[in-house]
Enzyme design. Structure first.
Site, PDB file in Angstrom:
ATOM      1  N   ARG A 128      19.673 -37.571 -60.669  1.00  0.00           N
ATOM      2  CA  ARG A 128      18.514 -38.473 -60.870  1.00  0.00           C
ATOM      3  C   ARG A 128      18.314 -39.463 -59.726  1.00  0.00           C
ATOM      4  NH1 ARG A 128      20.711 -38.747 -66.237  1.00  0.00           N
ATOM      5  NH2 ARG A 128      19.721 -37.139 -67.504  1.00  0.00           N
ATOM      6  N   LYS A 150       6.885 -39.603 -49.709  1.00  0.00           N
ATOM      7  CA  LYS A 150       6.390 -38.406 -50.400  1.00  0.00           C
ATOM      8  C   LYS A 150       7.359 -37.266 -50.119  1.00  0.00           C
ATOM      9  CE  LYS A 150       1.400 -38.949 -50.754  1.00  0.00           C
ATOM     10  NZ  LYS A 150       0.093 -38.441 -50.295  1.00  0.00           N
ATOM     11  N   GLU A 192      -1.750 -35.593 -36.587  1.00  0.00           N
ATOM     12  CA  GLU A 192      -1.512 -36.713 -37.518  1.00  0.00           C
ATOM     13  C   GLU A 192      -1.631 -38.053 -36.794  1.00  0.00           C
ATOM     14  OE1 GLU A 192      -1.377 -36.188 -40.711  1.00  0.00           O
ATOM     15  OE2 GLU A 192      -0.165 -34.430 -41.230  1.00  0.00           O
ATOM     16  N   LYS A 234       0.597 -46.548 -41.154  1.00  0.00           N
ATOM     17  CA  LYS A 234       1.081 -45.945 -42.397  1.00  0.00           C
ATOM     18  C   LYS A 234       1.792 -46.991 -43.262  1.00  0.00           C
ATOM     19  CE  LYS A 234       2.841 -41.983 -44.698  1.00  0.00           C
ATOM     20  NZ  LYS A 234       3.205 -40.586 -44.710  1.00  0.00           N
ATOM     21  N   GLU A 244      -0.205 -43.724 -54.304  1.00  0.00           N
ATOM     22  CA  GLU A 244      -1.541 -43.144 -54.123  1.00  0.00           C
ATOM     23  C   GLU A 244      -2.417 -43.280 -55.359  1.00  0.00           C
ATOM     24  OE1 GLU A 244      -1.635 -39.644 -51.563  1.00  0.00           O
ATOM     25  OE2 GLU A 244      -3.452 -39.006 -52.586  1.00  0.00           O
ATOM     26  N   ARG A 248      -4.045 -45.031 -50.514  1.00  0.00           N
ATOM     27  CA  ARG A 248      -3.187 -44.098 -49.765  1.00  0.00           C
ATOM     28  C   ARG A 248      -3.849 -42.745 -49.535  1.00  0.00           C
ATOM     29  NH1 ARG A 248       3.347 -43.071 -50.099  1.00  0.00           N
ATOM     30  NH2 ARG A 248       3.335 -41.397 -48.564  1.00  0.00           N
ATOM     31  N   ASN A 252      -4.859 -38.685 -46.218  1.00  0.00           N
ATOM     32  CA  ASN A 252      -5.076 -37.244 -46.355  1.00  0.00           C
ATOM     33  C   ASN A 252      -6.362 -36.788 -45.684  1.00  0.00           C
ATOM     34  OD1 ASN A 252      -2.807 -36.295 -47.773  1.00  0.00           O
ATOM     35  ND2 ASN A 252      -3.566 -37.316 -49.607  1.00  0.00           N
ATOM     36  N   HIS A 255      -6.866 -33.155 -44.782  1.00  0.00           N
ATOM     37  CA  HIS A 255      -5.855 -32.367 -45.484  1.00  0.00           C
ATOM     38  C   HIS A 255      -6.444 -31.441 -46.553  1.00  0.00           C
ATOM     39  CE1 HIS A 255      -3.243 -35.060 -43.353  1.00  0.00           C
ATOM     40  NE2 HIS A 255      -2.149 -34.590 -43.902  1.00  0.00           N
ATOM     41  N   HIS A 259      -5.156 -27.951 -46.096  1.00  0.00           N
ATOM     42  CA  HIS A 259      -4.268 -27.297 -47.064  1.00  0.00           C
ATOM     43  C   HIS A 259      -4.853 -25.956 -47.513  1.00  0.00           C
ATOM     44  CE1 HIS A 259      -1.948 -31.179 -48.447  1.00  0.00           C
ATOM     45  NE2 HIS A 259      -1.587 -30.743 -47.275  1.00  0.00           N
ATOM     46  N   HIS A 272       1.002 -26.902 -40.190  1.00  0.00           N
ATOM     47  CA  HIS A 272       0.380 -27.949 -40.993  1.00  0.00           C
ATOM     48  C   HIS A 272      -0.550 -28.813 -40.123  1.00  0.00           C
ATOM     49  CE1 HIS A 272      -0.117 -31.061 -44.017  1.00  0.00           C
ATOM     50  NE2 HIS A 272       0.258 -31.956 -43.127  1.00  0.00           N
TER      51      HIS A 272
HETATM   52  P1  NAD Z   1       8.500 -28.208 -39.459  1.00  0.00           P
HETATM   53  O1  NAD Z   1       9.387 -29.043 -40.236  1.00  0.00           O
HETATM   54  O2  NAD Z   1       8.296 -26.795 -39.882  1.00  0.00           O
HETATM   55  O3  NAD Z   1       8.972 -28.228 -37.943  1.00  0.00           O
HETATM   56  C1  NAD Z   1       8.254 -27.484 -36.989  1.00  0.00           C
HETATM   57  C2  NAD Z   1       9.162 -26.529 -36.202  1.00  0.00           C
HETATM   58  O4  NAD Z   1       9.810 -27.249 -35.176  1.00  0.00           O
HETATM   59  C3  NAD Z   1      10.241 -25.865 -37.021  1.00  0.00           C
HETATM   60  O5  NAD Z   1      10.433 -24.552 -36.551  1.00  0.00           O
HETATM   61  C4  NAD Z   1      11.460 -26.712 -36.699  1.00  0.00           C
HETATM   62  O6  NAD Z   1      12.672 -26.053 -36.906  1.00  0.00           O
HETATM   63  C5  NAD Z   1      11.228 -27.029 -35.261  1.00  0.00           C
HETATM   64  N1  NAD Z   1      11.831 -28.241 -34.759  1.00  0.00           N
HETATM   65  C6  NAD Z   1      11.964 -29.427 -35.409  1.00  0.00           C
HETATM   66  N2  NAD Z   1      12.436 -30.347 -34.583  1.00  0.00           N
HETATM   67  C7  NAD Z   1      12.649 -29.755 -33.397  1.00  0.00           C
HETATM   68  C8  NAD Z   1      13.117 -30.202 -32.151  1.00  0.00           C
HETATM   69  N3  NAD Z   1      13.418 -31.479 -31.930  1.00  0.00           N
HETATM   70  N4  NAD Z   1      13.232 -29.305 -31.152  1.00  0.00           N
HETATM   71  C9  NAD Z   1      12.860 -28.019 -31.333  1.00  0.00           C
HETATM   72  N5  NAD Z   1      12.375 -27.538 -32.494  1.00  0.00           N
HETATM   73  C10 NAD Z   1      12.273 -28.406 -33.513  1.00  0.00           C
HETATM   74  O7  NAD Z   1       7.016 -28.836 -39.369  1.00  0.00           O
HETATM   75  P2  NAD Z   1       6.486 -30.330 -39.227  1.00  0.00           P
HETATM   76  O8  NAD Z   1       5.210 -30.198 -38.503  1.00  0.00           O
HETATM   77  O9  NAD Z   1       7.502 -31.245 -38.717  1.00  0.00           O
HETATM   78  O10 NAD Z   1       6.217 -30.754 -40.733  1.00  0.00           O
HETATM   79  C11 NAD Z   1       5.257 -30.094 -41.511  1.00  0.00           C
HETATM   80  C12 NAD Z   1       5.601 -30.287 -42.957  1.00  0.00           C
HETATM   81  O11 NAD Z   1       5.551 -31.685 -43.251  1.00  0.00           O
HETATM   82  C13 NAD Z   1       4.656 -29.619 -43.906  1.00  0.00           C
HETATM   83  O12 NAD Z   1       5.381 -28.963 -44.904  1.00  0.00           O
HETATM   84  C14 NAD Z   1       3.851 -30.749 -44.498  1.00  0.00           C
HETATM   85  O13 NAD Z   1       3.393 -30.483 -45.790  1.00  0.00           O
HETATM   86  C15 NAD Z   1       4.840 -31.867 -44.473  1.00  0.00           C
HETATM   87  N6  NAD Z   1       4.244 -33.199 -44.454  1.00  0.00           N
HETATM   88  C16 NAD Z   1       4.691 -34.102 -45.356  1.00  0.00           C
HETATM   89  C17 NAD Z   1       4.187 -35.378 -45.342  1.00  0.00           C
HETATM   90  C18 NAD Z   1       4.744 -36.410 -46.285  1.00  0.00           C
HETATM   91  O14 NAD Z   1       4.180 -37.508 -46.363  1.00  0.00           O
HETATM   92  N7  NAD Z   1       5.832 -36.141 -46.960  1.00  0.00           N
HETATM   93  C19 NAD Z   1       3.208 -35.745 -44.417  1.00  0.00           C
HETATM   94  C20 NAD Z   1       2.776 -34.788 -43.485  1.00  0.00           C
HETATM   95  C21 NAD Z   1       3.308 -33.509 -43.518  1.00  0.00           C
HETATM   96  N1  GLY Z   2       0.793 -37.824 -45.424  1.00  0.00           N
HETATM   97  C1  GLY Z   2       0.047 -38.464 -46.454  1.00  0.00           C
HETATM   98  C2  GLY Z   2       0.790 -39.538 -47.145  1.00  0.00           C
HETATM   99  O1  GLY Z   2       1.923 -39.823 -46.839  1.00  0.00           O
HETATM  100  O2  GLY Z   2       0.252 -40.109 -48.042  1.00  0.00           O
END
Ligand code: NAD
Ligand code: GLY
Length: 371
Positions: A128, A150, A192, A234, A244, A248, A252, A255, A259, A272
């Protein structure tokens, strides 16, 4: 929680009462034991990473953590958006349980947004809730996904549909790790970064336009400023609306269309950030059709997204009824209410709003914006 500013060039604070935490931004942070000196004591730390990032950075991190934790474990997940689901999440719980991890165990998310979202969700739900730290290694994760709490996994029918709000104790943005980031991933992160301009700060948009070449060349000073300003915006939003219930949602921007592209093509086809980049262009067109911004604004944003190396034309998701397919996918969105899609639109440069729009108008946008 406070972190000394020994090697952090900047620190941004997330203000959420007892859930407040710092984002430290600088160089030589990840492998430095001092970065983690104020974290709670525990017998065990579990580093969650993936098959790409672990070989690059896990040794540095685990060595630094050994100064504070008797046992430092590593679980290495398969890499990719396509693995952001239940079976991969289970690997984290397996590691926690097989190693007898208690509720004081601290989880460290070492990777991009995929690792961060999954490790965060595991931290939110194991016993939890156990403490966790974000060590983002992509630009996208440093400017967005590691901040704000998130966490989620995908469902085949919709992105990020299963998750929790759960704040980390600390976010460590080490610029050094961006050296190994592939150009396509850098561009995805810039989507972003660009997002924060039209929704909140047109002066920042101007700065991005001026510094885009430096950002694409990984100039450290430019990246540091982009990360700091993105995190400040942010933090300002999340500090007012953690869960949100209103404001917040502006984070998006782009998005809803993005999405739909990601899930419509199958996770991992478009990144993404690519979906967000193109989605911002589509949402800007919608804003124009709603009479909220003018054509030069749409053209300006489109030009910047294109210069950042991101797609500005949406893919065709269905030959039979492309707009219908987008609409169908966009209805499965967390902002939808009673099946009505709600879009983040630009309500004048630097200001965002959430609006419904007639399907016919959205169809026009999709027809105009898809290749
Ligand atoms: P990712 O985590 O898939 O990373 C992109 C690629 O880069 C992967 O292949 C990874 O292994 C590689 N990589 C990471 N760091 C590296 C480095 N320093 N050197 C070489 N390679 C590296 O993608 P992302 O763009 O980081 O994140 C996208 C994800 O984040 C999506 O799932 C999206 O939904 C999520 N997201 C979440 C939020 C949130 O608020 N929680 C906000 C935006 C996006
Ligand atoms: N990436 C959108 C949020 O964090 O709300």
């Amino acid at each position: 929680m406070q972190v000394n500013s020994f090697s952090a060039a900047a620190q941004v604070q997330i203000h959420l009462a007892e859930r407040s935490y710092p984002i430290v931004i600088g160089t030589q942070l990840l492998g430095n034991a001092l970065t983690y000196q104020h974290l709670p004591r525990a017998a065990t730390a579990l580093v969650v990473s993936n098959t790409t990032v672990a070989p690059l950075y896990a040794a540095q991190l685990t060595q630094a953590l050994r100064a504070r934790y008797d046992k430092v474990l590593l679980v290495t997940l398969p890499d990719g958006e396509v693995y952001k689901g239940w079976p991969t999440l289970q690997l984290i719980f397996d590691a926690l349980l097989e190693n007898g991890c208690d509720r004081k165990t601290v989880l460290f998310a070492l990777g991009g947004g995929v690792v961060g979202d999954m490790a965060g969700f595991a931290a939110a739900s194991y016993m939890r809730g156990v403490p966790f730290v974000q060590v983002p290694t992509t630009l996208l994760a440093q400017v967005d996904s590691s901040v704000g709490g998130k966490t989620a996994i995908n469902h085949p029918l919709g992105k990020n549909m299963i998750g929790a709000f759960y704040q980390p104790l600390l976010v460590v943005c080490d610029l050094d790790v961006l050296a190994t980031l592939p150009p396509r991933e850098l561009s995805a992160g810039l989507a972003e970064v660009i997002k924060y301009g039209p929704i909140a700060d047109m002066a920042f948009l101007e700065w991005i336009e001026a510094k885009l070449d430096a950002l694409l060349a990984k100039d450290a000073a430019a990246l540091a400023h982009a990360i700091q300003r993105s995190c400040e915006i942010k933090a300002w939003v999340v500090g007012q609306d953690e869960r949100e219930s209103g404001l917040r949602a502006i984070l998006n921007f782009g998005h809803t269309f993005g999405h739909a592209i990601e899930s419509g093509l199958g996770y991992g086809q478009w990144l993404h950030g690519e979906g967000v980049g193109c989605g911002m262009v589509m949402a800007a067109h919608l804003s124009q059709r709603l009479g909220l911004v003018d054509k030069p604004f749409v053209e300006r944003l489109t030009a910047l997204v294109r210069r950042a190396g991101l797609p500005v034309k949406g893919p065709v998701l269905s030959v039979a009824d492309n707009a219908g397919r987008y609409l169908e996918l966009m209805r499965i969105d967390k902002k939808s209410e009673a099946g009505e899609i709600r879009f983040v639109v630009i309500d004048g440069p630097g200001r965002a709003a959430v609006r419904a729009a007639p399907d016919a108008l959205v169809r026009e946008v999709i027809d105009a914006c898809c290749a």
